[in-house]
Design a protein around this motif. Structure first.
Motif, PDB file in Angstrom:
ATOM      1  N   ALA A 118       0.830  -1.208   0.000  1.00 31.17           N
ATOM      2  CA  ALA A 118       0.000   0.000   0.000  1.00 31.17           C
ATOM      3  C   ALA A 118       0.862   1.255   0.000  1.00 31.17           C
ATOM      4  N   GLY A 119       1.970   1.224   0.732  1.00 27.83           N
ATOM      5  CA  GLY A 119       2.861   2.366   0.798  1.00 27.83           C
ATOM      6  C   GLY A 119       3.550   2.646  -0.526  1.00 27.83           C
ATOM      7  N   VAL A 120       4.015   1.582  -1.192  1.00 32.16           N
ATOM      8  CA  VAL A 120       4.664   1.749  -2.498  1.00 32.16           C
ATOM      9  C   VAL A 120       3.656   2.275  -3.514  1.00 32.16           C
ATOM     10  N   ALA A 121       2.460   1.698  -3.501  1.00 33.06           N
ATOM     11  CA  ALA A 121       1.419   2.143  -4.441  1.00 33.06           C
ATOM     12  C   ALA A 121       1.060   3.608  -4.210  1.00 33.06           C
ATOM     13  N   ALA A 122       0.983   4.019  -2.960  1.00 35.19           N
ATOM     14  CA  ALA A 122       0.635   5.410  -2.647  1.00 35.19           C
ATOM     15  C   ALA A 122       1.678   6.375  -3.180  1.00 35.19           C
ATOM     16  N   GLN A 123       2.956   5.993  -3.084  1.00 32.58           N
ATOM     17  CA  GLN A 123       4.029   6.855  -3.584  1.00 32.58           C
ATOM     18  C   GLN A 123       3.984   6.960  -5.111  1.00 32.58           C
ATOM     19  N   VAL A 124       3.771   5.822  -5.761  1.00 35.12           N
ATOM     20  CA  VAL A 124       3.697   5.836  -7.224  1.00 35.12           C
ATOM     21  C   VAL A 124       2.502   6.678  -7.672  1.00 35.12           C
ATOM     22  N   LYS A 125       1.414   6.568  -6.962  1.00 34.31           N
ATOM     23  CA  LYS A 125       0.198   7.318  -7.302  1.00 34.31           C
ATOM     24  C   LYS A 125       0.436   8.824  -7.271  1.00 34.31           C
ATOM     25  N   GLN A 126       1.212   9.296  -6.314  1.00 30.95           N
ATOM     26  CA  GLN A 126       1.323  10.743  -6.119  1.00 30.95           C
ATOM     27  C   GLN A 126       2.580  11.375  -6.712  1.00 30.95           C
ATOM     28  N   VAL A 127       3.595  10.576  -7.054  1.00 34.31           N
ATOM     29  CA  VAL A 127       4.861  11.147  -7.520  1.00 34.31           C
ATOM     30  C   VAL A 127       5.008  11.000  -9.034  1.00 34.31           C
ATOM     31  N   ASP A 128       5.065  12.117  -9.735  1.00 28.84           N
ATOM     32  CA  ASP A 128       5.287  12.084 -11.177  1.00 28.84           C
ATOM     33  C   ASP A 128       6.724  11.623 -11.442  1.00 28.84           C
ATOM     34  N   GLY A 129       6.870  10.619 -12.306  1.00 31.33           N
ATOM     35  CA  GLY A 129       8.185  10.049 -12.596  1.00 31.33           C
ATOM     36  C   GLY A 129       8.463   8.785 -11.810  1.00 31.33           C
ATOM     37  N   ALA A 130       7.469   8.333 -11.041  1.00 28.48           N
ATOM     38  CA  ALA A 130       7.681   7.183 -10.157  1.00 28.48           C
ATOM     39  C   ALA A 130       7.412   5.857 -10.853  1.00 28.48           C
TER      40      ALA A 130
END
Length: 379
Positions: free
Chosen positions: A240-252
């Motif tokens: 869930a934490g990795v998905a949340a970061q990818v969701k919000q960070v452009d370039g992730a």
């Protein structure tokens, strides 16, 4: 006025129902592993509503481990507790490593793990299982999606060597030549790649490592372990934490189970396996890869050998199977009936049917039949 008042009352009732439902799901997959409210009442032999066989299940059953199966476990626990009144199942979504530790400390009735027990973990389990040992029961299959967030790019194809270089920090920009060759016509920006990985020991990490080691040995020199091996990158807790970061960070870019991508509308990478066309991450395509798995465990242990190098048409190669780890014999008398009843449900037709609907892949029929037989023999 009466109509407005009636609508307000209806909205209030629906809001209360939504909050109630959310609380049930939170209790089922919470990280505090404390007991939520039980459904109350006495256990029936069979739930008339859902045909769940409750048998002698009773009281509270604690379990923990893999966050990869959390979304499936939430659905299973909700259905099971609705069908078996007076029984509470509490699954703490943490990580495979933490789940196995908890199991070998005797604090949970079963653990979820995205990789089979190691020999030393089996040896440790004998202290808890007394007359037996920990075994692996494959219960949840599915694709490990490679999620990405790149403004202006909705579709992306990568192969194993390119993925390996990205996660190893060797490819640093999205317009790198290796990525461009695989995505002819795409407008790839001159933007830094921000690769996210799991911060804690994770079976999902290990399965991704197995795929990269098997398919890109010249570019991924690390042993497939639960701990993230490569330098650099950014860490986040749980799928869930990795998905949340990818969701919000452009370039992730990051990796997690497909259900996390589906529920948050995260774009996923198509994998070039060397077949006729790139393969999308889907339950159906993962099932094609898992269907070729062979049982490598001995006795009642049903650990699987997955083929990460498959080039079969439409087979998505980055897959995992989550095991429920239990004692073959020597289970605690007070929780054994509930463990057997609950796992019978999850391995049954109704439980497995839910997997496809939640972005997972059911365990192949032949293997699942062995799982059911083993569950029936637990003692």
């Amino acid at each position: 006025m009466k109509l407005q008042r009636k609508n307000r009352l209806r909205a209030t009732a629906l809001g209360a129902l939504a909050v109630s439902s959310a609380l049930v799901l939170t209790a089922c997959g919470s990280d505090n592993n404390s007991g939520g409210s039980s459904t109350g009442g006495s256990s029936e032999k069979t739930s008339a509503a859902s045909n769940i066989k409750c048998d002698d299940a009773k009281g509270q059953l604690l379990a923990s481990g893999s966050s990869a199966q959390k979304n499936a476990m939430d659905l299973w626990v909700k259905d099971y507790m609705a069908g078996c009144t007076g029984v509470e199942v509490n699954y703490k979504s943490s990580s495979s490593g933490e789940g196995i530790i908890a199991f070998n400390q005797g604090t949970v009735g079963f653990a979820g793990s995205d990789s089979a027990l190691k020999p030393e973990e089996v040896a440790d389990s004998k202290k808890i299982c007394k007359t037996g040992q920990g075994i692996n029961l494959p219960m949840v299959g599915g694709p490990i999606a490679i999620g990405f967030h790149l403004e202006g790019v909705d579709s992306l194809t990568l192969d194993a060597p390119t993925l390996a270089k990205i996660f190893d920090g060797k490819i640093k920009k999205w317009n790198d030549e290796a990525i461009a060759k695989l995505n002819t016509g795409a407008k790839l920006p001159d933007k830094a790649i921000q690769a996210f990985h799991r911060s804690e020991d994770s079976g999902t990490t290990q399965n991704l490592g197995k795929y990269l080691a098997a398919t890109a040995p010249n570019d991924w020199k690390y042993e497939p372990e639960k701990k993230w091996p490569a330098p650099g990158g950014q860490a986040a807790s749980g799928s869930a934490g990795v998905a949340a970061q990818v969701k919000q960070v452009d370039g992730a870019i990051g990796y997690f189970e497909l259900s996390y991508a589906s529920s948050q509308s995260i774009s996923t990478v198509d994998i070039n396996t060397g077949g006729s066309a790139p393969v999308k991450a889907s339950s159906e395509n993962a099932s094609k890869a898992i269907a070729a798995a062979k049982v490598k465990g001995t006795g009642k242990d049903l650990a699987l050998d997955l083929d990460y190098t498959t080039k079969a048409e439409g087979a998505y190669p980055i897959v995992l199977v989550t095991y429920e780890v239990v004692c073959d014999t020597g289970n605690k008398a007070e929780t054994l009936p509930t463990v057997k009843s609950f796992l019978n449900y999850t391995a049954g037709d109704e439980g497995q049917k839910l997997l496809s609907e939640a972005g997972y892949a059911p365990i192949p029929t032949e293997i699942n039949a062995k799982v059911r037989e083993t569950i029936a023999s637990l003692s």
